[in-house]
Design a protein around this motif. Structure first.
Motif, PDB file in Angstrom:
ATOM      1  N   LYS A   3       0.829  -1.110  -0.073  1.00  0.00           N
ATOM      2  CA  LYS A   3      -0.180  -0.154  -0.017  1.00  0.00           C
ATOM      3  C   LYS A   3       0.963   1.426  -0.167  1.00  0.00           C
ATOM      4  O   LYS A   3       0.591   2.296  -0.740  1.00  0.00           O
ATOM      5  CB  LYS A   3      -0.950   0.087   1.211  1.00  0.00           C
ATOM      6  CG  LYS A   3      -1.841  -1.108   1.265  1.00  0.00           C
ATOM      7  CD  LYS A   3      -3.238  -0.932   0.589  1.00  0.00           C
ATOM      8  CE  LYS A   3      -3.994  -1.991   0.253  1.00  0.00           C
ATOM      9  NZ  LYS A   3      -4.950  -2.470   1.423  1.00  0.00           N
ATOM     10  N   LYS A   4       1.901   1.043   0.833  1.00  0.00           N
ATOM     11  CA  LYS A   4       2.921   2.442   0.955  1.00  0.00           C
ATOM     12  C   LYS A   4       3.682   2.608  -0.468  1.00  0.00           C
ATOM     13  O   LYS A   4       3.711   3.788  -0.978  1.00  0.00           O
ATOM     14  CB  LYS A   4       3.924   2.154   1.787  1.00  0.00           C
ATOM     15  CG  LYS A   4       3.545   2.206   3.380  1.00  0.00           C
ATOM     16  CD  LYS A   4       4.981   1.896   4.233  1.00  0.00           C
ATOM     17  CE  LYS A   4       4.519   2.439   5.603  1.00  0.00           C
ATOM     18  NZ  LYS A   4       5.690   2.442   6.660  1.00  0.00           N
ATOM     19  N   ALA A   7       1.087   4.012  -2.966  1.00  0.00           N
ATOM     20  CA  ALA A   7       0.635   5.539  -2.562  1.00  0.00           C
ATOM     21  C   ALA A   7       2.289   6.131  -3.173  1.00  0.00           C
ATOM     22  O   ALA A   7       1.963   7.260  -3.867  1.00  0.00           O
ATOM     23  CB  ALA A   7       0.916   5.853  -1.267  1.00  0.00           C
ATOM     24  N   LEU A   8       3.244   5.712  -2.725  1.00  0.00           N
ATOM     25  CA  LEU A   8       4.529   6.581  -3.634  1.00  0.00           C
ATOM     26  C   LEU A   8       4.754   6.349  -4.882  1.00  0.00           C
ATOM     27  O   LEU A   8       5.123   7.350  -5.704  1.00  0.00           O
ATOM     28  CB  LEU A   8       5.909   5.837  -2.789  1.00  0.00           C
ATOM     29  CG  LEU A   8       5.874   6.281  -1.279  1.00  0.00           C
ATOM     30  CD1 LEU A   8       7.015   5.520  -0.773  1.00  0.00           C
ATOM     31  CD2 LEU A   8       6.395   7.768  -1.289  1.00  0.00           C
ATOM     32  N   LYS A  10       2.443   6.253  -7.283  1.00  0.00           N
ATOM     33  CA  LYS A  10       1.511   7.330  -7.922  1.00  0.00           C
ATOM     34  C   LYS A  10       2.294   8.754  -7.957  1.00  0.00           C
ATOM     35  O   LYS A  10       2.077   9.446  -9.055  1.00  0.00           O
ATOM     36  CB  LYS A  10       0.105   7.550  -6.990  1.00  0.00           C
ATOM     37  CG  LYS A  10      -0.812   6.292  -7.344  1.00  0.00           C
ATOM     38  CD  LYS A  10      -2.017   6.658  -6.396  1.00  0.00           C
ATOM     39  CE  LYS A  10      -2.863   5.407  -6.356  1.00  0.00           C
ATOM     40  NZ  LYS A  10      -3.779   5.650  -5.155  1.00  0.00           N
ATOM     41  N   PHE A  11       2.918   9.039  -7.095  1.00  0.00           N
ATOM     42  CA  PHE A  11       3.569  10.144  -7.108  1.00  0.00           C
ATOM     43  C   PHE A  11       4.597  10.180  -8.066  1.00  0.00           C
ATOM     44  O   PHE A  11       4.927  10.960  -8.778  1.00  0.00           O
ATOM     45  CB  PHE A  11       4.037  10.603  -5.863  1.00  0.00           C
ATOM     46  CG  PHE A  11       3.253  11.524  -4.933  1.00  0.00           C
ATOM     47  CD1 PHE A  11       2.225  11.618  -4.707  1.00  0.00           C
ATOM     48  CD2 PHE A  11       3.985  12.843  -4.803  1.00  0.00           C
ATOM     49  CE1 PHE A  11       1.400  12.545  -4.164  1.00  0.00           C
ATOM     50  CE2 PHE A  11       3.319  13.857  -4.001  1.00  0.00           C
ATOM     51  CZ  PHE A  11       2.027  13.751  -3.585  1.00  0.00           C
ATOM     52  N   PHE A  86      11.277  12.049   1.713  1.00  0.00           N
ATOM     53  CA  PHE A  86      10.405  11.091   1.735  1.00  0.00           C
ATOM     54  C   PHE A  86      10.549   9.897   2.518  1.00  0.00           C
ATOM     55  O   PHE A  86       9.832   8.667   2.799  1.00  0.00           O
ATOM     56  CB  PHE A  86      10.361  10.568   0.219  1.00  0.00           C
ATOM     57  CG  PHE A  86       9.412  11.665  -0.546  1.00  0.00           C
ATOM     58  CD1 PHE A  86       8.085  11.405  -0.436  1.00  0.00           C
ATOM     59  CD2 PHE A  86       9.810  12.751  -0.976  1.00  0.00           C
ATOM     60  CE1 PHE A  86       7.218  12.262  -1.023  1.00  0.00           C
ATOM     61  CE2 PHE A  86       9.036  13.604  -1.739  1.00  0.00           C
ATOM     62  CZ  PHE A  86       7.545  13.339  -1.736  1.00  0.00           C
ATOM     63  N   SER A  90       8.082   7.276   4.257  1.00  0.00           N
ATOM     64  CA  SER A  90       7.857   6.153   4.064  1.00  0.00           C
ATOM     65  C   SER A  90       8.430   4.940   4.946  1.00  0.00           C
ATOM     66  O   SER A  90       7.838   3.926   5.381  1.00  0.00           O
ATOM     67  CB  SER A  90       8.403   5.760   2.742  1.00  0.00           C
ATOM     68  OG  SER A  90       9.796   5.947   2.755  1.00  0.00           O
TER      69      SER A  90
ATOM     70  N   ILE B  77       6.287  17.604  -4.148  1.00  0.00           N
ATOM     71  CA  ILE B  77       6.547  17.488  -5.398  1.00  0.00           C
ATOM     72  C   ILE B  77       5.459  18.643  -5.750  1.00  0.00           C
ATOM     73  O   ILE B  77       4.365  18.811  -5.632  1.00  0.00           O
ATOM     74  CB  ILE B  77       5.994  16.173  -5.756  1.00  0.00           C
ATOM     75  CG1 ILE B  77       7.142  15.279  -5.342  1.00  0.00           C
ATOM     76  CG2 ILE B  77       5.854  16.206  -7.599  1.00  0.00           C
ATOM     77  CD1 ILE B  77       6.755  13.781  -5.577  1.00  0.00           C
ATOM     78  N   MET B  88      -1.590  11.353  -0.232  1.00  0.00           N
ATOM     79  CA  MET B  88      -0.351  10.313  -0.271  1.00  0.00           C
ATOM     80  C   MET B  88       0.264   9.998   1.097  1.00  0.00           C
ATOM     81  O   MET B  88       0.547   8.948   1.360  1.00  0.00           O
ATOM     82  CB  MET B  88       0.772  11.048  -1.121  1.00  0.00           C
ATOM     83  CG  MET B  88       2.137  10.072  -1.526  1.00  0.00           C
ATOM     84  SD  MET B  88       3.504  10.400  -0.472  1.00  0.00           S
ATOM     85  CE  MET B  88       3.865  12.054  -0.623  1.00  0.00           C
ATOM     86  N   ASP B  91      -2.103   7.886   2.859  1.00  0.00           N
ATOM     87  CA  ASP B  91      -1.968   6.436   2.334  1.00  0.00           C
ATOM     88  C   ASP B  91      -0.884   5.618   2.734  1.00  0.00           C
ATOM     89  O   ASP B  91      -0.907   4.405   3.100  1.00  0.00           O
ATOM     90  CB  ASP B  91      -2.001   6.614   0.778  1.00  0.00           C
ATOM     91  CG  ASP B  91      -3.406   6.923   0.205  1.00  0.00           C
ATOM     92  OD1 ASP B  91      -4.561   6.829   1.063  1.00  0.00           O
ATOM     93  OD2 ASP B  91      -3.396   7.233  -1.113  1.00  0.00           O
ATOM     94  N   ILE B  92       0.279   6.224   3.105  1.00  0.00           N
ATOM     95  CA  ILE B  92       1.357   5.719   3.505  1.00  0.00           C
ATOM     96  C   ILE B  92       1.088   5.338   4.931  1.00  0.00           C
ATOM     97  O   ILE B  92       1.282   4.227   5.455  1.00  0.00           O
ATOM     98  CB  ILE B  92       2.545   6.432   3.240  1.00  0.00           C
ATOM     99  CG1 ILE B  92       2.917   6.520   1.882  1.00  0.00           C
ATOM    100  CG2 ILE B  92       3.861   6.006   4.195  1.00  0.00           C
ATOM    101  CD1 ILE B  92       4.091   7.593   1.570  1.00  0.00           C
TER     102      ILE B  92
END
Lengths: 246, 225
Positions: A3-4, A7-8, A10-11, A86, A90, B77, B88, B91-92
């Motif tokens: 899931k993580k 999500a990442l 998509k970015f 990030f 994460s 971003i 985002m 979601d993480i």
């Protein structure tokens, strides 16, 4: 975990699709060179010659794509502190690497697919070559991540963004120059072990090699697996600090 | 959380910390003060383990995965909208969440569909602070969280940080602003010349320097050394 990663990713897709200039280096240049080479040489190529032509271009698209869009992106992220930020979001550096690698694998595959369509239009190949192209394209889903891990040692080098472009261009040229191998069996094994481009050519050649098939299969399998393991450790341990920070 | 007898020299041979000792309060918002260049951000790098932490000097700090570290001046971003950016992070943090635009704070709801790159510097800072505050960690490190914010927005940010602390989260931040340090829920640590020169509550800081103004107390402490 997944899931993580989703999500990442998509970015990362946003970033990947935003920088269209990269397509010039990884797709437009080789496609134009392919067309030039096609009209400057005999059009009556054997199937073996077509295969060798194609795998050189595929090798270039994969390696330049990985270097420019994955490794350079990771180093740039480290240097502008994005990686640090990030990673804290994460919780794992490897997630950032995978989130970058997954969309870039799809982008590179799209580029190769477009290149293959262009190649098919010009070569007008028979079914045997079309099957070879399709099989190699499917295999790329494994080859591209492995090449990323082959080149992950670059993440451990304290490289500044200013010198990154020159270094990557030099590395790419050297890797491609060495990729066609030598007459020495031992040297060819060594090249597959140290050179990602030789690894790519080695894997594709499994489909049509007349000799040393088992040696090549064992070498690419062992080297590929070793790089995936070592590459993961390098990514997990890579510095979050910019080279230029104190 | 304590730092004991920590010495560190920069690669260019400048000594940044000289047998530094510091105690951080769990139930207060710890604020690292000090002139520019004394090593406040570098200390956060050590606490966060971005720089390898010396286990004999750093006691009681959570592990890397239990730390959220907002880094000074690092943007999100530019192509992503405010909502997508926070989503985002959500979601993480919490897969299968039902995060909607209505869950954004009022000040960010107005710009929910604006791309991060189109925001002002202060609005970007708000997005970053909001995003990091949503991570569920034991320790939060904020490097100048009020930087670039107008007084009202700075107050909103400090209230959010205090709220995190009241929820049991440990906080360490660096700051050059004093307008929101208005009660003893803060624990001040004044860093200069490699050592903590003052450690205590704002009222103790004012009392020590014989003033009612934190800015004056800061300047006096800086000049005293």
């Amino acid at each position: 975990m997944f899931k993580k990663l989703s999500a990442l990713s998509k970015f990362e897709v946003n970033i990947a699709l935003d920088d269209k200039g990269l397509f010039i280096y990884t797709l437009v240049f080789p496609a134009l060179y392919f067309i030039y080479a096609f009209f400057s040489s005999s059009h009556d190529l054997t199937n073996l010659a077509i295969r060798y032509h194609l795998l050189g271009f595929w090798s270039y698209i994969i390696l330049s794509g990985i270097l420019n869009q994955v490794i350079t992106a990771m180093i740039s992220m480290r240097e502008n502190n994005f990686l640090k930020m990030f990673t804290f979001i994460s919780g794992d550096r490897r997630l950032i690497f995978y989130a970058n690698l997954i969309p870039q694998t799809l982008v590179i595959q799209a580029e190769i697919l477009i290149f293959d369509i262009i190649a098919a239009v010009f070569y007008r190949p028979d079914l045997e070559i079309l099957e070879f192209m399709f099989a190699c394209w499917l295999l790329n889903f494994i080859i591209i991540p492995v090449v990323a891990f082959y080149t992950s040692f670059l993440l451990a080098i304290p490289m500044r963004t200013q010198t990154l472009g020159v270094f990557m261009t030099g590395y790419l040229l050297l890797a491609l120059l060495l990729s066609y191998g030598t007459t020495s069996k031992l040297l060819n094994i060594l090249l597959v072990i140290i050179n990602p481009s030789s690894f790519v050519v080695g894997v594709y050649s499994l489909f049509f090699a007349q000799t040393d098939l088992m040696t090549t299969l064992i070498t690419v399998s062992v080297a590929g697996l070793a790089y995936v393991i070592v590459g993961n450790v390098i990514v997990a341990k890579m510095s979050l600090n910019s080279v230029i920070s104190r | 959380m304590e730092i004991k007898d920590f010495t560190y020299t920069l690669p260019d041979k400048r000594q940044l910390y000289d047998h530094l000792n510091a105690h951080f309060e769990d139930d207060k918002v710890n604020i690292l003060l000090g002139p520019n260049g004394v090593g406040k951000t570098t200390l956060l790098d050590f606490i966060s383990t971005v720089k390898p932490r010396d286990l004999s000097s750093f006691e009681g700090f959570p592990a890397f995965k239990q730390i959220a570290y907002q880094i000074q001046g690092v943007p999100f971003i530019y192509e992503a909208t405010v909502y997508n950016t926070i989503k985002m992070v959500m979601d993480i943090q919490t897969p299968n969440n039902r995060f909607t635009k209505a869950d954004l704070p009022d000040v960010l709801q107005k710009v929910a569909d604006v791309k991060y790159g189109k925001l002002s510097g202060g609005q970007r800072q708000l997005v970053i602070i909001d995003a990091f505050s949503r991570l569920n960690r034991q320790l939060y490190l904020f490097d100048e969280p009020e930087s670039g914010l107008d007084p009202r927005m700075a107050q909103v940010v400090m209230q959010r940080i205090q709220q995190l602390n009241s929820e049991g989260k440990k906080i360490i931040l660096t700051s050059h602003q004093f307008q929101n340090i208005n009660n003893d829920h803060y624990h001040l640590l004044f860093l200069k010349d490699g050592k903590i020169r003052f450690e205590g509550s704002p009222s103790e800081f004012l009392k020590r320097e014989g003033t009612s103004d934190l800015v004056q107390a800061y300047i006096k402490t800086d000049e005293d050394q």
